[in-house]
Scaffold this motif. Structure first.
Motif, short mmCIF file in Angstrom:
data_model
loop_
_atom_site.label_atom_id
_atom_site.label_comp_id
_atom_site.label_asym_id
_atom_site.label_seq_id
_atom_site.Cartn_x
_atom_site.Cartn_y
_atom_site.Cartn_z
N TYR A 196 0.84 -1.21 0.00
CA TYR A 196 0.00 0.00 0.00
C TYR A 196 0.87 1.25 0.00
O TYR A 196 0.59 2.21 -0.73
N GLU A 197 1.93 1.24 0.82
CA GLU A 197 2.82 2.40 0.89
C GLU A 197 3.53 2.62 -0.45
O GLU A 197 3.70 3.77 -0.90
N ARG A 198 3.95 1.52 -1.11
CA ARG A 198 4.60 1.67 -2.41
C ARG A 198 3.63 2.22 -3.45
O ARG A 198 4.00 3.01 -4.31
N GLU A 227 1.88 6.88 -6.73
CA GLU A 227 0.88 7.88 -7.08
C GLU A 227 1.42 9.29 -6.83
O GLU A 227 1.17 10.21 -7.61
N ARG A 228 2.18 9.47 -5.72
CA ARG A 228 2.78 10.79 -5.46
C ARG A 228 3.75 11.16 -6.56
O ARG A 228 3.81 12.32 -7.00
N LYS A 269 5.05 14.44 -11.21
CA LYS A 269 5.48 14.58 -12.61
C LYS A 269 4.46 15.39 -13.40
O LYS A 269 4.83 16.25 -14.21
N LEU A 270 3.17 15.11 -13.16
CA LEU A 270 2.12 15.82 -13.87
C LEU A 270 2.16 17.31 -13.55
O LEU A 270 2.02 18.16 -14.45
N ARG A 271 2.39 17.65 -12.28
CA ARG A 271 2.48 19.06 -11.91
C ARG A 271 3.66 19.74 -12.60
O ARG A 271 3.54 20.86 -13.11
N LYS A 272 4.79 19.06 -12.64
CA LYS A 272 5.97 19.65 -13.27
C LYS A 272 5.75 19.87 -14.77
O LYS A 272 6.17 20.89 -15.33
#
Length: 542
Positions: free
Chosen positions: A135-137, A142-143, A148-151
């Protein structure tokens, strides 16, 4: 910590890093150091080390891990020491699979960071820990994706290498300038050549590869030093080249037909597939275009044509493929019966309608007869002496008009020259009558003589151009008849590929039923609409 007295003395070690960067930075050595310290403190003797450098934990097919599982059955050692469960596998299910297999072989699994589960309660806790780790991975992935999308939407280019034709200039932290693509002049010239060969010369991908090889133009990266067709296809479909740079237009997949069949692959998803345009990221990458959008679109059209007429896509030969339509408006496609003994053009409505019943009731057309009828008529038109004579006359007339339009009008030049000579003669007579002096005569006649000399030069150029264009004489009727016979013999001796290439240039479409064939096309000296029909399927004349 487990009591070392209860542990076996002869052990093996397994270590794994997932990327080449981790390998270069010595992460594998860090694992081994911690494992060796643990073994020394617990009086274990390491007899074998199994290391997977640069292998992802999402795959269970790894060379060192497979060898460990084979050796476990040989009882070379009686325990395996691993730094952490995620070094064994990223997925909890994979961890359980390997651990159960080793335990069944009588091999104990020992971890440095945690105690291996010994009872059902420990196994449940170990499973919960593995699920939380997965779950953490997933959250971390997703983060990363959102980051990447924001950049990208802020104007950053997320890449390590620019497309062929560009050089990636990395971001400058001091000036806070984003990374960008800069045109590579030499590679950009090759990109233009590739698009031109596809659109203007109608080459296919393999012909482009041969042309690049002939010109000794190497790809940017290739172990063989030759261009791959997949590389050229990616270039020809990349919208970056006309200035529409995008991020997230494709996704990685496992190749269906890989070039190399390898048991162990560090990266399974080595092929790419394009996403639908509606799923493309809205943000555009700022990039300078190398070609215009019209050239790009023409290349896409030609690629579709190449794919449609590619002989490797068909087991049998259909001369009118991609040009023949049903009366319902849908295309007809080739279909063989009785092992290729009979070939037909059938309406594709049944394909598009599947699994529902087809709506078009038109029956198939005998492909061999249809091909023979259409090619026979086209060959007849192309080798007709009457049409050749008309074409010759039209061509020569057009060339003469071109000489007049692009060079000079000889009749107009001759008339202007005569007019200037008459004017010069009048000035000479006036001087003889004593109307003006010699100096005045020179002043009047010098511009006239200069103009006459210029006209003489233009006439000479026009005559020279006419001779160079070779339009001074018409071929005789016998010459045309002789050429028509040779053309007819040549046309009927052509192979299938050449005949099809001619029809692709001559025909626009053929609308066919069992009673009638309507052929729409264009020849230089004929009507653009040619219609002929066969009432019965086996009728030979049109």
């Amino acid at each position: 910590m487990t009591d070392p007295l209860s542990q076996p003395k002869i052990i093996s070690v397994y270590g794994r890093v997932s990327t080449s960067n981790q390998e270069n930075e010595g992460t594998i050595e860090t694992q081994l150091s911690a494992v060796r310290d643990f073994a020394h403190k617990n009086s274990y003797t390491i007899v074998q080390e199994y290391l997977d450098d640069g292998w992802s934990g999402d795959s269970i097919v790894r060379p060192a891990l497979d060898q460990l599982r084979v050796d476990a059955q040989k009882k070379i050692w009686n325990a395996v020491l691993i730094y952490d469960p995620d070094r064994l596998a990223r997925r909890y299910s994979y961890q359980e699979l390997v651990m159960d297999e080793l335990k069944e072989a009588g091999i104990e699994v020992i971890f440095v960071t945690i105690s291996a589960p010994k009872n059902p309660e420990d196994k449940i806790l170990h499973g919960v820990r593995g699920l939380f780790a997965e779950y953490e991975r997933a959250k971390i992935s997703e983060r990363f994706r959102l980051g990447k999308l924001r950049k990208v939407r802020e104007g950053h280019i997320l890449t390590t290498e620019a497309p062929y034709g560009y050089t990636y200039i990395r971001n400058n932290k001091e000036t806070k300038q984003h990374g960008y693509y800069e045109i590579n002049p030499e590679e950009a010239r090759v990109v233009k050549m590739i698009f031109s060969w596809i659109t203007d010369d109608c080459m296919n991908i393999r012909q482009v590869v041969l042309e690049l090889q002939r010109l000794k133009i190497p790809p940017r990266k290739s172990k063989r030093g030759v261009w791959n067709t997949s590389t050229l296809i990616h270039i020809l479909h990349n919208t970056t080249y006309y200035g529409d740079g995008r991020w997230g237009t494709s996704y990685a997949v496992v190749p269906i037909k890989p070039l190399k069949i390898e048991k162990y692959r560090k990266t399974k998803k080595t092929s790419k597939r394009m996403k639908p345009k509606e799923e493309w990221i809205a943000a555009k990458i700022p990039v300078t275009p190398i070609i215009d959008v019209d050239l790009f679109n023409r290349a896409q059209t030609q690629l579709k044509v190449n794919a449609a007429i590619n002989p490797r896509n068909r087991k049998y030969q259909y001369l009118l493929s991609t040009r023949i339509y049903c009366t319902c408006g849908k295309t007809r496609v080739g279909e063989a019966a009785q092992g290729g003994k009979h070939l037909y053009y059938r309406c594709s409505d049944r394909i598009y309608s599947f699994p529902l019943p087809h709506t078009c009731l038109e029956r198939g057309i005998n492909a061999k007869i249809a091909d023979q009828l259409v090619w026979g008529k086209v060959a007849e038109l192309m080798s007709s002496p009457k049409l050749m004579l008309a074409q010759t006359e039209r061509w020569m007339k057009a060339r003469r008009e071109k000489v007049k339009d692009t060079v000079y009008d000889l009749d107009a030049l001759q008339k202007e020259k005569e007019k200037l000579k008459d004017q010069e003669e009048r000035y000479t007579k006036a001087y003889g009558a004593g109307v003006f002096s010699l100096d005045q005569l020179k002043a009047y006649t010098t511009p006239l003589r200069e103009r006459i000399e210029a006209i003489d030069t233009q006439i000479a150029q026009a005559k020279s151009a006419e001779q160079e264009l070779g339009i001074s004489g018409m071929p005789t009727q016998d010459e045309i008849s002789h050429f028509a016979k040779k053309a007819s013999a040549t046309l009927h001796a052509l192979n299938f590929e050449t005949k099809q290439a001619i029809l692709m240039n001559v025909l626009d479409k053929v609308i066919g039923s069992q009673e009638r064939l309507e052929v729409y096309g264009h020849l230089p000296v004929s009507s653009s609409h040619v219609v002929f029909s066969a009432k019965y399927r086996n009728r030979g004349n049109a």
